[in-house]
Motif scaffolding. Structure first.
Motif, PDB file in Angstrom:
ATOM      1  N   LYS A 303     -10.366 -19.427   2.027  1.00  9.28           N
ATOM      2  CA  LYS A 303      -8.619 -18.828   2.194  1.00  9.28           C
ATOM      3  C   LYS A 303      -9.361 -18.439   0.101  1.00  9.28           C
ATOM      4  CE  LYS A 303      -5.511 -21.971   0.102  1.00  9.28           C
ATOM      5  NZ  LYS A 303      -4.301 -22.673   0.444  1.00  9.28           N
ATOM      6  N   GLN A 304     -10.836 -19.240  -0.498  1.00 13.14           N
ATOM      7  CA  GLN A 304     -11.182 -19.213  -1.936  1.00 13.14           C
ATOM      8  C   GLN A 304     -12.162 -18.164  -1.879  1.00 13.14           C
ATOM      9  OE1 GLN A 304     -12.589 -23.301  -2.268  1.00 13.14           O
ATOM     10  NE2 GLN A 304     -11.789 -23.586  -3.572  1.00 13.14           N
ATOM     11  N   MET A 305     -12.495 -17.057  -1.017  1.00 15.47           N
ATOM     12  CA  MET A 305     -13.169 -15.770  -1.222  1.00 15.47           C
ATOM     13  C   MET A 305     -12.355 -14.590  -0.426  1.00 15.47           C
ATOM     14  SD  MET A 305     -16.889 -15.298  -1.231  1.00 15.47           S
ATOM     15  CE  MET A 305     -17.074 -16.334  -2.794  1.00 15.47           C
ATOM     16  N   ARG A 306     -12.411 -13.201  -0.569  1.00 15.71           N
ATOM     17  CA  ARG A 306     -11.698 -12.428   0.066  1.00 15.71           C
ATOM     18  C   ARG A 306     -12.709 -11.098  -0.390  1.00 15.71           C
ATOM     19  NH1 ARG A 306      -6.694  -9.602  -0.930  1.00 15.71           N
ATOM     20  NH2 ARG A 306      -6.135  -9.306  -2.866  1.00 15.71           N
ATOM     21  N   VAL A 307     -13.082 -10.292   0.605  1.00 13.72           N
ATOM     22  CA  VAL A 307     -13.712  -9.102   0.310  1.00 13.72           C
ATOM     23  C   VAL A 307     -12.246  -8.397   0.086  1.00 13.72           C
ATOM     24  CG1 VAL A 307     -14.612  -7.079   1.716  1.00 13.72           C
ATOM     25  CG2 VAL A 307     -15.345  -9.260   2.249  1.00 13.72           C
ATOM     26  N   ILE A 308     -12.280  -7.011  -0.634  1.00 18.00           N
ATOM     27  CA  ILE A 308     -11.162  -6.563  -0.982  1.00 18.00           C
ATOM     28  C   ILE A 308     -11.407  -4.978  -1.347  1.00 18.00           C
ATOM     29  CG2 ILE A 308      -9.996  -7.904  -2.623  1.00 18.00           C
ATOM     30  CD1 ILE A 308     -10.832  -6.856  -5.300  1.00 18.00           C
ATOM     31  N   SER A 309     -12.902  -4.582  -0.966  1.00 15.50           N
ATOM     32  CA  SER A 309     -13.355  -3.541  -1.132  1.00 15.50           C
ATOM     33  C   SER A 309     -14.835  -3.519  -0.832  1.00 15.50           C
ATOM     34  CB  SER A 309     -12.950  -2.628  -2.715  1.00 15.50           C
ATOM     35  OG  SER A 309     -14.159  -2.748  -3.163  1.00 15.50           O
ATOM     36  N   PRO A 310     -14.604  -2.093  -0.040  1.00 21.52           N
ATOM     37  CA  PRO A 310     -13.905  -0.924   0.311  1.00 21.52           C
ATOM     38  C   PRO A 310     -13.508  -0.937   1.670  1.00 21.52           C
ATOM     39  CG  PRO A 310     -16.276  -0.610   1.768  1.00 21.52           C
ATOM     40  CD  PRO A 310     -16.324  -2.155   0.924  1.00 21.52           C
TER      41      PRO A 310
END
Length: 326
Positions: A303-310
């Motif tokens: 949960k320290q990193m995630r994709v936010i786009s596209p």
């Protein structure tokens, strides 16, 4: 043999001797030089050694003079490689898993002696053996030779590809099918050596581990213009492909905790665009290839990193997470 030819040979052997056996801490005296020349049946008089050294210096070889006791002595200090440079190269060979144990030993010996005999003893005496799991395919060096030749001549290459089964036996992929490919470049990435190839039929690139190739050979067929053009894009391609595993290229935005800033720079380079999101998180815009290895790299941070786009990549991200949970 004429005296003139003897003199030419003597100068060459004198230069070889000084390069290999001398340095600032180990100058060679006039007597040592004469003894060596006589041991290889080259006439030598101690009275003309300084004259021979002068001839070499006149050709810009920079042989330095000192004294050992009452005798003149000579040495070469300048080397093509310094000890730290050779140490880095030796450690790189040791760490490379695609270099077999046998070839590792041979290369280390050759590299160490580039610094001369005395420095070679120091370098080899300070070796630390890494716990590297070396591959066993000795054909890799012939494969590299064939692939590099093909790249220079812009020709295709043919080979069979090997997998390793549960019994550690070699098994030919696709029942021994012969792959005919258009090589673009050779790339070293994360312990393995790859050939980046272009497929005209599929209009895409792929990567093959060179240590898994069997009997690579150049064939007299020209590669297409697209394959030639791709050479200039190899640096960008390897920056996007994690572990040289290809996929659909995308520009994605990653949001991550600030303590992962270094990990993002390590993966995508320090020129990546980055900005602060909220107090303890950053956002980076990166170019990647959507491959299993990219998702694996991302998932390791939880949960320290995630994709936010596209949006389409966010949806794929969620779908993969759900698939893993199932």
């Amino acid at each position: 043999m004429s005296q003139k030819n003897w003199q030419k040979i003597k100068l060459v052997r004198l230069l070889e001797l000084l390069r290999q056996e001398s340095d600032e801490q180990h100058p060679l005296s006039t007597n040592q030089i004469c003894d060596y020349m006589l041991s290889i049946d080259i006439p030598c008089d101690r009275r003309v050694v300084s004259h021979d050294v002068g001839l070499l210096n006149g050709m810009e070889f920079e042989i330095l003079e000192t004294r050992v006791g009452k005798s003149k002595a000579y040495y070469i200090e300048d080397r093509s490689f310094s000890v730290p440079e050779l140490k880095i190269l030796i450690d790189a060979v040791q760490a490379a898993s695609f270099v077999t144990d046998k070839k590792t030993e041979e290369l280390i010996d050759k590299l160490a002696h580039l610094g001369g005999t005395h420095r070679a003893e120091i370098l080899k005496g300070n070796l630390v053996c890494f716990n590297t799991r070396k591959h066993s395919n000795e054909q890799i060096y012939y494969n590299v030779d064939a692939l590099e030749d093909a790249i220079q001549r812009q020709k295709k290459v043919i080979f069979r590809y090997i997998d390793i089964d549960i019994d550690r036996e070699k098994v030919y992929r696709r029942d021994g099918h012969h792959y005919v490919v258009e090589p673009v470049a050779l790339v070293y990435n994360e312990d393995n050596y790859y050939a980046v190839i272009y497929s005209s039929r599929r209009d895409n690139t792929a990567n093959y581990r060179i240590d898994r190739m069997d009997s690579a050979e150049v064939i007299d067929e020209d590669i297409c213009e697209k394959a030639v053009e791709l050479r200039s894009q190899v640096a960008e391609y390897t920056g996007q492909a994690i572990k040289i595993y290809g996929g659909e290229p995308k520009t994605v935005a990653l949001e991550f905790e600030k303590n992962l800033t270094g990990a993002v720079y390590d993966r995508f380079g320090e020129s990546v665009n980055m900005m602060t999101s909220v107090e303890d998180r950053n956002i980076a815009t990166v170019k990647v290839q959507l491959s299993p290895t990219f998702w694996g790299w991302l998932f390791q941070f939880g949960k320290q990193m995630r994709v936010i786009s596209p949006d389409e990549v966010v949806k794929e991200y969620r779908a993969r997470l759900e698939e893993v949970l199932e």
